[in-house]
Write a protein that holds these residues in place. Sequence first.
Motif, PDB file in Angstrom:
ATOM      1  N   PHE A 105       1.294  -0.966   0.156  1.00 30.68           N
ATOM      2  CA  PHE A 105       0.263   0.234  -0.138  1.00 30.68           C
ATOM      3  C   PHE A 105       0.835   1.571   0.013  1.00 30.68           C
ATOM      4  N   VAL A 106       2.214   0.688   0.828  1.00 31.40           N
ATOM      5  CA  VAL A 106       2.805   2.448   0.399  1.00 31.40           C
ATOM      6  C   VAL A 106       3.690   3.289  -0.410  1.00 31.40           C
ATOM      7  N   GLY A 107       4.049   0.911  -0.703  1.00 31.21           N
ATOM      8  CA  GLY A 107       4.665   0.856  -1.980  1.00 31.21           C
ATOM      9  C   GLY A 107       3.522   2.130  -3.078  1.00 31.21           C
ATOM     10  N   THR A 108       2.127   2.018  -3.036  1.00 32.15           N
ATOM     11  CA  THR A 108       1.303   2.396  -4.482  1.00 32.15           C
ATOM     12  C   THR A 108       0.968   3.494  -4.303  1.00 32.15           C
ATOM     13  N   LEU A 109       0.949   4.000  -2.934  1.00 30.13           N
ATOM     14  CA  LEU A 109       0.687   5.806  -2.666  1.00 30.13           C
ATOM     15  C   LEU A 109       1.480   6.822  -2.826  1.00 30.13           C
ATOM     16  N   GLU A 110       3.034   5.760  -2.777  1.00 28.77           N
ATOM     17  CA  GLU A 110       4.249   6.302  -3.636  1.00 28.77           C
ATOM     18  C   GLU A 110       4.344   6.626  -4.249  1.00 28.77           C
TER      19      GLU A 110
ATOM     20  N   GLY B 267       2.026  11.162  -9.615  1.00 30.77           N
ATOM     21  CA  GLY B 267       0.715  12.577  -9.960  1.00 30.77           C
ATOM     22  C   GLY B 267       1.325  13.771 -10.347  1.00 30.77           C
ATOM     23  N   VAL B 268       2.423  14.007  -9.410  1.00 34.65           N
ATOM     24  CA  VAL B 268       2.569  15.160  -8.830  1.00 34.65           C
ATOM     25  C   VAL B 268       3.147  16.077 -10.195  1.00 34.65           C
ATOM     26  N   GLY B 269       3.936  14.765 -10.407  1.00 38.35           N
ATOM     27  CA  GLY B 269       5.143  14.820 -11.328  1.00 38.35           C
ATOM     28  C   GLY B 269       4.382  15.478 -13.037  1.00 38.35           C
ATOM     29  N   ALA B 270       3.076  14.844 -13.537  1.00 33.38           N
ATOM     30  CA  ALA B 270       2.081  14.342 -14.147  1.00 33.38           C
ATOM     31  C   ALA B 270       1.059  16.109 -14.421  1.00 33.38           C
TER      32      ALA B 270
ATOM     33  N   PHE C 188      12.195   1.781  -9.772  1.00 39.53           N
ATOM     34  CA  PHE C 188      11.104   2.368  -9.212  1.00 39.53           C
ATOM     35  C   PHE C 188      11.417   4.214  -9.701  1.00 39.53           C
ATOM     36  N   PRO C 189      12.314   4.363  -9.685  1.00 33.39           N
ATOM     37  CA  PRO C 189      12.710   6.014 -10.318  1.00 33.39           C
ATOM     38  C   PRO C 189      11.909   5.608 -12.106  1.00 33.39           C
ATOM     39  N   LEU C 190      12.203   4.277 -12.584  1.00 33.03           N
ATOM     40  CA  LEU C 190      12.174   4.472 -14.311  1.00 33.03           C
ATOM     41  C   LEU C 190      10.313   4.156 -14.035  1.00 33.03           C
ATOM     42  N   ALA C 191      10.113   2.846 -13.243  1.00 34.84           N
ATOM     43  CA  ALA C 191       8.609   3.554 -12.976  1.00 34.84           C
ATOM     44  C   ALA C 191       7.507   4.759 -12.615  1.00 34.84           C
ATOM     45  N   LEU C 192       8.667   5.463 -12.034  1.00 32.17           N
ATOM     46  CA  LEU C 192       7.442   6.807 -11.583  1.00 32.17           C
ATOM     47  C   LEU C 192       7.723   7.638 -12.854  1.00 32.17           C
ATOM     48  N   ILE C 193       8.867   7.157 -13.389  1.00 32.77           N
ATOM     49  CA  ILE C 193       9.137   8.402 -15.065  1.00 32.77           C
ATOM     50  C   ILE C 193       7.772   7.967 -16.348  1.00 32.77           C
TER      51      ILE C 193
ATOM     52  N   ALA D 121      -7.627   7.308 -12.642  1.00 36.22           N
ATOM     53  CA  ALA D 121      -7.119   6.310 -13.585  1.00 36.22           C
ATOM     54  C   ALA D 121      -5.365   5.815 -13.423  1.00 36.22           C
ATOM     55  N   LEU D 122      -4.517   6.786 -12.867  1.00 35.93           N
ATOM     56  CA  LEU D 122      -3.708   7.013 -12.055  1.00 35.93           C
ATOM     57  C   LEU D 122      -2.885   5.647 -11.284  1.00 35.93           C
ATOM     58  N   ALA D 123      -3.909   5.949 -10.531  1.00 36.69           N
ATOM     59  CA  ALA D 123      -4.302   5.318  -9.670  1.00 36.69           C
ATOM     60  C   ALA D 123      -4.047   3.580  -9.227  1.00 36.69           C
ATOM     61  N   LYS D 124      -5.441   2.924 -10.391  1.00 38.43           N
ATOM     62  CA  LYS D 124      -4.981   1.853 -11.062  1.00 38.43           C
ATOM     63  C   LYS D 124      -3.945   1.796 -12.249  1.00 38.43           C
ATOM     64  N   ASN D 125      -3.254   2.407 -12.397  1.00 40.09           N
ATOM     65  CA  ASN D 125      -2.343   1.882 -13.750  1.00 40.09           C
ATOM     66  C   ASN D 125      -0.777   1.648 -12.477  1.00 40.09           C
ATOM     67  N   THR D 126      -1.118   2.289 -11.485  1.00 36.76           N
ATOM     68  CA  THR D 126      -0.082   2.124 -11.164  1.00 36.76           C
ATOM     69  C   THR D 126       0.567   0.684 -10.989  1.00 36.76           C
ATOM     70  N   SER D 127      -1.103  -0.651 -10.522  1.00 36.20           N
ATOM     71  CA  SER D 127      -0.580  -1.449 -10.669  1.00 36.20           C
ATOM     72  C   SER D 127       0.424  -2.261 -11.640  1.00 36.20           C
ATOM     73  N   VAL D 128       0.078  -1.731 -12.705  1.00 37.05           N
ATOM     74  CA  VAL D 128       1.202  -1.841 -14.139  1.00 37.05           C
ATOM     75  C   VAL D 128       3.050  -2.036 -13.229  1.00 37.05           C
TER      76      VAL D 128
END
Lengths: 215, 293
Positions: free
Chosen positions: A15-20, A26-29, A84-89, A151-158
Motif C-alpha cells: 500500500f505504501v508503495g502504491t501511494l508513493e 501524480g504531482v509529476g504528471a 522505482f525511478p524508471l516506473a515513476l518516469i 486512473a493513475l492510481a489503478k495504473n500504478t498496478s502495472v
Amino acid sequence: MDAVIDSLPTYLKGFVGTLELLAISGVGALILGTIVAGLRISPIASLRTFAAVYTEVLRNIPLLLVLFFCGVVLPYLKVPLDYFPLALIGLTLYTSPFVAEAVRSGVNGVPVGQAEAARSIGLRFGQTLSLIVMPQAIRMVIPPLINVIIALAKNTSVAGGFFVYELFKAANDITNLRGDAVIVLLLGIAVLYLVITVPLGLIAGAVERRVAVLR
Amino acid sequence: MSASVLYDAPGPITRRRSRVTSIIGTVVILAILAWFIYTIAAPRTLANGATVVGLLDASRFDILSDPQLWQAVGRGLVQTLKMAAVGGALALVIGVLFSFGRTARSAAVRVPTAVVLEFLRGMPVLLMMLFILLVFATGSYWAGVVALAVYNGALIGEILRAGIQSLPRGQREAGLAIGLTPVHTRMIIEFPQAFRQMLPILVAQLVVLLKDTSLAYIVGYPELLRTVTNLGNFYGSRYTFTLFFIAFVIYLTMNLLLSWFARRLARRSGGRAAALARMPGAGMGTGAPGGGA
C-alpha cells in the motif's frame, strides 16, 4: 481470515508503495501535463504542433510499452537503471497527456462571452485571465483531473509487473505464499485500491455537482 | 475561447515579436530533439566497463529483413486482436446488462448493481486478471478476456446509462403510451438512440481495451508485447530497442486508426456526442467511481 492477518505487513508495504508511486508520479504528471497544455494553447505554432504530437503518441500506446521504453532508452540519458525511478518516469510520461487534455478543455470550456465581458468593462489582459477566466477554468478542470488521478492510481498496478513493489506485486507474493486463501487475500488488495479510488471519485462527483449549480 | 479576445489586435511590432518567438520556439524544439537523438545514438559505457553501441546503430536493425521475425510479430498481433475482439464484444454485452440493472425500476436490482459497478470501476484490470487466473484457473487467455470484458463492461454500462438519461423523457413516455412494455420501450426506442449518441465514446473505450490487452503480458498470455519480448530473448538484447519500436509502431497505428474512426463518427452524429468525444477522460479509461456521469 488468519491469512489476511498474517499478510498485514505485506499489505502495508504494498500500500505504501502504491501511494508513493501515485503521489510522486501524480504531482509529476500534473506539472508536466500543465506545461504541455500551455504549449498546446500557446500562440506559437511549432510549440502547438509539438504538444499535439506528444499527446497523441503517448495517449495511444500501452503503459507497459512506455515502461519498457523507459527501461531501454533512459539509461542512455544517464538515468540510473533502478526500477522505482524508471516506473515513476514512465507513469508520469504516460499520465501527462491526459492531464494536458483535461486542462486544455477546461480553459477552452470557459465561454468566450466571459472574456469579452471582462474586456468590455475595461479589464486588461492579466486581469481578464486572473480574475475571470482562470477561476472558472480551474473549477471546471478539477473533476476531470481527479478522474485522471484515479486512473493513475489503478495504473500504478502495472508498475508491479515491472518489478516495483506495490499492491499488485504484494498480491502476487501473498497468493504465492498462501494458495489456500486466494480469494480473501485478493479481496483485501481490492479493498485497499478502493480505499484510494472511491473517496477520490466521491470528491470528483461533489465538485462536479457544485460546478453544475454555478452554471 | 480564442486568444484574440484577450488582447487588442496585434500591431506591426507585436507581429514581428511573435514571428521571432515562433522561430525561437521551433529552434529550441529541434535542438532538444537533436540532443535526444544524438544521446541515444551515442555508444554507452556499462558499469563493468564494456561499451554498447548506440540505440540507432545499424547493427540493431538488421533483423528487420528476417521474415521469421515478421511471422512471429504477426502471430502476436493476431493474439492481441483476438483478445481485443472477444473482450470487446463481451464488454458490450455486459455493458448493456449493467445499464439495464442500473436503471431498473426496482431498487432491489438497482442498488446492488450500483455497488457492483463501483467495485469493478475502482479496481485495476490487472488485479482482476490475476484474480480470475488464480481463482477460476482459466488460463491466461480467458483471464485476460474476462477481466477486460467485465471492467470495460462496467464502464460501457455507465456510458450507456448516461446516453439513456440524456434522451428526452418524451421518448420513453411515447413508447409506453402506444402500449409497449417498459422492456420493449427500452429495447426498441431508447437503446438504439442512446447507443448511436454514445458511439464515439464507446469507440474511445474500445481503444482503452485494445491498449489494455497488453496487460495480459503480465499474466503470461503471448500477445504482441509478450511476443516481442520473447523475440528479444531469442535474438539477443541488442535488438530489444528495435523490437519495442516495432510494437510501438503497431500499437500507435491501430489506436490512431480507431481514434480517427471515433472522431469521424462523432462528426457524423454531431452535437452532444461530438462534445463528449472530446472529453478529456476519454481514452484513459477514467471510470471514476462515484463520479456522476
